[in-house]
Design a protein around this motif. Sequence first.
Motif, PDB file in Angstrom:
ATOM      1  N   THR A 183       0.856  -1.185   0.000  1.00 19.06           N
ATOM      2  CA  THR A 183       0.000   0.000   0.000  1.00 19.06           C
ATOM      3  C   THR A 183       0.891   1.235   0.000  1.00 19.06           C
ATOM      4  O   THR A 183       1.882   1.312   0.737  1.00 19.06           O
ATOM      5  CB  THR A 183      -0.922   0.023   1.220  1.00 19.06           C
ATOM      6  OG1 THR A 183      -0.138  -0.048   2.420  1.00 19.06           O
ATOM      7  CG2 THR A 183      -1.888  -1.162   1.184  1.00 19.06           C
ATOM      8  N   ILE A 184       0.543   2.177  -0.846  1.00 20.20           N
ATOM      9  CA  ILE A 184       1.360   3.379  -1.022  1.00 20.20           C
ATOM     10  C   ILE A 184       0.477   4.611  -0.876  1.00 20.20           C
ATOM     11  O   ILE A 184      -0.591   4.690  -1.488  1.00 20.20           O
ATOM     12  CB  ILE A 184       2.047   3.394  -2.404  1.00 20.20           C
ATOM     13  CG1 ILE A 184       2.909   2.141  -2.583  1.00 20.20           C
ATOM     14  CG2 ILE A 184       2.875   4.660  -2.587  1.00 20.20           C
ATOM     15  CD1 ILE A 184       3.547   2.034  -3.966  1.00 20.20           C
ATOM     16  N   ALA A 185       0.937   5.550  -0.074  1.00 16.58           N
ATOM     17  CA  ALA A 185       0.249   6.838   0.042  1.00 16.58           C
ATOM     18  C   ALA A 185       1.074   7.895  -0.671  1.00 16.58           C
ATOM     19  O   ALA A 185       2.304   7.936  -0.524  1.00 16.58           O
ATOM     20  CB  ALA A 185       0.075   7.219   1.503  1.00 16.58           C
ATOM     21  N   HIS A 186       0.401   8.720  -1.465  1.00 18.42           N
ATOM     22  CA  HIS A 186       1.080   9.872  -2.054  1.00 18.42           C
ATOM     23  C   HIS A 186       0.584  11.120  -1.346  1.00 18.42           C
ATOM     24  O   HIS A 186      -0.611  11.439  -1.366  1.00 18.42           O
ATOM     25  CB  HIS A 186       0.804   9.998  -3.558  1.00 18.42           C
ATOM     26  CG  HIS A 186       1.380  11.270  -4.122  1.00 18.42           C
ATOM     27  ND1 HIS A 186       0.595  12.287  -4.625  1.00 18.42           N
ATOM     28  CD2 HIS A 186       2.668  11.701  -4.227  1.00 18.42           C
ATOM     29  CE1 HIS A 186       1.370  13.276  -5.036  1.00 18.42           C
ATOM     30  NE2 HIS A 186       2.627  12.954  -4.800  1.00 18.42           N
ATOM     31  N   VAL A 187       1.505  11.832  -0.684  1.00 15.12           N
ATOM     32  CA  VAL A 187       1.161  13.016   0.102  1.00 15.12           C
ATOM     33  C   VAL A 187       1.562  14.261  -0.671  1.00 15.12           C
ATOM     34  O   VAL A 187       2.747  14.497  -0.942  1.00 15.12           O
ATOM     35  CB  VAL A 187       1.856  12.988   1.474  1.00 15.12           C
ATOM     36  CG1 VAL A 187       1.488  14.232   2.286  1.00 15.12           C
ATOM     37  CG2 VAL A 187       1.479  11.720   2.241  1.00 15.12           C
ATOM     38  N   VAL A 188       0.554  15.049  -1.033  1.00 14.07           N
ATOM     39  CA  VAL A 188       0.781  16.294  -1.761  1.00 14.07           C
ATOM     40  C   VAL A 188       1.278  17.382  -0.824  1.00 14.07           C
ATOM     41  O   VAL A 188       2.170  18.163  -1.156  1.00 14.07           O
ATOM     42  CB  VAL A 188      -0.517  16.753  -2.455  1.00 14.07           C
ATOM     43  CG1 VAL A 188      -0.317  18.068  -3.185  1.00 14.07           C
ATOM     44  CG2 VAL A 188      -1.019  15.677  -3.408  1.00 14.07           C
ATOM     45  N   TRP A 189       0.682  17.422   0.365  1.00 11.45           N
ATOM     46  CA  TRP A 189       1.057  18.427   1.367  1.00 11.45           C
ATOM     47  C   TRP A 189       0.798  17.845   2.742  1.00 11.45           C
ATOM     48  O   TRP A 189       0.038  16.879   2.889  1.00 11.45           O
ATOM     49  CB  TRP A 189       0.283  19.731   1.136  1.00 11.45           C
ATOM     50  CG  TRP A 189       0.796  20.893   1.929  1.00 11.45           C
ATOM     51  CD1 TRP A 189       0.138  21.621   2.864  1.00 11.45           C
ATOM     52  CD2 TRP A 189       2.097  21.471   1.835  1.00 11.45           C
ATOM     53  NE1 TRP A 189       0.940  22.613   3.363  1.00 11.45           N
ATOM     54  CE2 TRP A 189       2.169  22.536   2.744  1.00 11.45           C
ATOM     55  CE3 TRP A 189       3.238  21.164   1.068  1.00 11.45           C
ATOM     56  CZ2 TRP A 189       3.307  23.319   2.916  1.00 11.45           C
ATOM     57  CZ3 TRP A 189       4.379  21.945   1.240  1.00 11.45           C
ATOM     58  CH2 TRP A 189       4.399  23.008   2.159  1.00 11.45           C
ATOM     59  N   ASN A 190       1.433  18.434   3.754  1.00 10.86           N
ATOM     60  CA  ASN A 190       1.395  17.829   5.082  1.00 10.86           C
ATOM     61  C   ASN A 190       0.616  18.612   6.124  1.00 10.86           C
ATOM     62  O   ASN A 190       0.394  18.114   7.230  1.00 10.86           O
ATOM     63  CB  ASN A 190       2.829  17.618   5.584  1.00 10.86           C
ATOM     64  CG  ASN A 190       3.620  18.916   5.651  1.00 10.86           C
ATOM     65  OD1 ASN A 190       3.573  19.716   4.725  1.00 10.86           O
ATOM     66  ND2 ASN A 190       4.358  19.119   6.725  1.00 10.86           N
ATOM     67  N   ASN A 191       0.196  19.822   5.813  1.00 15.22           N
ATOM     68  CA  ASN A 191      -0.513  20.612   6.826  1.00 15.22           C
ATOM     69  C   ASN A 191      -1.597  21.461   6.161  1.00 15.22           C
ATOM     70  O   ASN A 191      -1.343  22.595   5.779  1.00 15.22           O
ATOM     71  CB  ASN A 191       0.472  21.520   7.579  1.00 15.22           C
ATOM     72  CG  ASN A 191      -0.193  22.230   8.752  1.00 15.22           C
ATOM     73  OD1 ASN A 191      -1.206  21.772   9.279  1.00 15.22           O
ATOM     74  ND2 ASN A 191       0.376  23.360   9.152  1.00 15.22           N
ATOM     75  N   PRO A 192      -2.813  20.863   5.972  1.00 15.40           N
ATOM     76  CA  PRO A 192      -3.233  19.541   6.447  1.00 15.40           C
ATOM     77  C   PRO A 192      -2.708  18.431   5.528  1.00 15.40           C
ATOM     78  O   PRO A 192      -2.157  18.712   4.452  1.00 15.40           O
ATOM     79  CB  PRO A 192      -4.754  19.631   6.364  1.00 15.40           C
ATOM     80  CG  PRO A 192      -4.987  20.559   5.211  1.00 15.40           C
ATOM     81  CD  PRO A 192      -3.892  21.586   5.285  1.00 15.40           C
ATOM     82  N   LEU A 193      -2.922  17.186   5.952  1.00 18.84           N
ATOM     83  CA  LEU A 193      -2.502  16.052   5.148  1.00 18.84           C
ATOM     84  C   LEU A 193      -3.386  15.970   3.911  1.00 18.84           C
ATOM     85  O   LEU A 193      -4.583  15.728   3.999  1.00 18.84           O
ATOM     86  CB  LEU A 193      -2.607  14.759   5.969  1.00 18.84           C
ATOM     87  CG  LEU A 193      -1.500  14.547   7.001  1.00 18.84           C
ATOM     88  CD1 LEU A 193      -1.885  13.437   7.975  1.00 18.84           C
ATOM     89  CD2 LEU A 193      -0.178  14.235   6.310  1.00 18.84           C
ATOM     90  N   TYR A 194      -2.765  16.200   2.772  1.00 20.63           N
ATOM     91  CA  TYR A 194      -3.484  16.272   1.499  1.00 20.63           C
ATOM     92  C   TYR A 194      -2.946  15.157   0.611  1.00 20.63           C
ATOM     93  O   TYR A 194      -1.751  15.139   0.283  1.00 20.63           O
ATOM     94  CB  TYR A 194      -3.234  17.649   0.876  1.00 20.63           C
ATOM     95  CG  TYR A 194      -4.202  18.064  -0.200  1.00 20.63           C
ATOM     96  CD1 TYR A 194      -5.561  18.174   0.073  1.00 20.63           C
ATOM     97  CD2 TYR A 194      -3.750  18.386  -1.477  1.00 20.63           C
ATOM     98  CE1 TYR A 194      -6.445  18.583  -0.921  1.00 20.63           C
ATOM     99  CE2 TYR A 194      -4.620  18.792  -2.466  1.00 20.63           C
ATOM    100  CZ  TYR A 194      -5.970  18.890  -2.180  1.00 20.63           C
ATOM    101  OH  TYR A 194      -6.845  19.292  -3.160  1.00 20.63           O
ATOM    102  N   VAL A 195      -3.809  14.201   0.248  1.00 18.42           N
ATOM    103  CA  VAL A 195      -3.353  12.989  -0.425  1.00 18.42           C
ATOM    104  C   VAL A 195      -4.016  12.824  -1.789  1.00 18.42           C
ATOM    105  O   VAL A 195      -5.042  13.432  -2.086  1.00 18.42           O
ATOM    106  CB  VAL A 195      -3.632  11.741   0.439  1.00 18.42           C
ATOM    107  CG1 VAL A 195      -2.916  11.833   1.779  1.00 18.42           C
ATOM    108  CG2 VAL A 195      -5.136  11.534   0.638  1.00 18.42           C
ATOM    109  N   SER A 196      -3.404  11.963  -2.595  1.00 15.94           N
ATOM    110  CA  SER A 196      -3.962  11.617  -3.902  1.00 15.94           C
ATOM    111  C   SER A 196      -4.819  10.374  -3.767  1.00 15.94           C
ATOM    112  O   SER A 196      -4.329   9.324  -3.342  1.00 15.94           O
ATOM    113  CB  SER A 196      -2.834  11.368  -4.910  1.00 15.94           C
ATOM    114  OG  SER A 196      -2.053  12.521  -5.085  1.00 15.94           O
TER     115      SER A 196
END
Length: 343
Positions: A183-196
């Motif tokens: 399982t893979i998470a792609h994090v666009v930004w961290n504050n807030p946690l913004y994912v694809s």
Amino acid sequence: MPRTTPFQNPQAALLAALLLVSFAVLPVSAATVIDDAGTHVTLNTTPQRIVSLAPSNTEILAALGLTGRLVGITDVCNYPPEVNTVPRIGGYSAISTEKVSAARPDLVIASDITPAETTARLRALGLNVVVVAPRNIDDMIRDIRLVGALTGTDAEAERLAWNLSSRLANLGTAERPAGTRPTIAHVVWNNPLYVSGNDTLQNDVIEHAGGTNAFARVSGWGTVSLEEFLMTNPDIIIVNGGGGMDNETRDVILEDFMTRPQYASLSAVKIHRVYAVKADTISRAGPRIVDATEQVAADVREMTRAESGGSTGLAPTARTPGFCAAGTVLFIAAFVFLVQRRR
């Protein structure tokens, strides 16, 4: 009775002359395509002056050797470096139709981020506008051929498309059983946690690389809580590289995950499976998305070999250059804008 030739018959001669003139002035269609918005676009001549309204399309044009035909690009087009001398016509959603028109393009390549009213305005000005907006890697490869057909670079487009397809096939991940995919998470930004989430280019990257999107339940790009992220506990975390507040080489999201106590319980953090991929490489539907896919696939192979007790034989994943705060804000704004458009 002797046969009368057209030149002996004044009326026939006049008709023949008119036909010759009409054939001489009628344009021969260079290409007719159906663009990504479903619009039939016909060009009567091969375009020599092109305006690109998206960085991904600028990169496709450059990969086809068409940098010299560019007469206008957006403020955020920055690759390859030689495009930096091309005149700017505005941002994603603040395109100056006056600047585009003044560039006298015979082809404008828009995207799905281009405001519909901008596209309509440019067409009303008599400009040829084609929408190139690939939603996944296969679409991107198809659109390379479309741009090649429009610009008379069919052979170059075919070579590029074949090369990219071959590189993806050589990853050897297509037949990986679902149960063995990390399982893979792609994090666009961290504050807030913004994912694809699903229906994103990054979801396609993860699947081509041999993984499963840890946040496939998220529609498009979206925020998740810290608690949700910790409970999901992805095997691998891919973050957007860069994001520093100055021009130093800093991967601030990577640093955040590896140093802040709230992430310490994540398996990927404990065993150092948090990797940075340069932001514009993994976010643009251009040829470099295959570079990003290869990088993520290398991370998956590294995990697989480590778990099997073998040496990876791979160099560590490279850290990516940072970019200024303004670039970070612009990048996030573009992502939010795209999410809102697709919703």
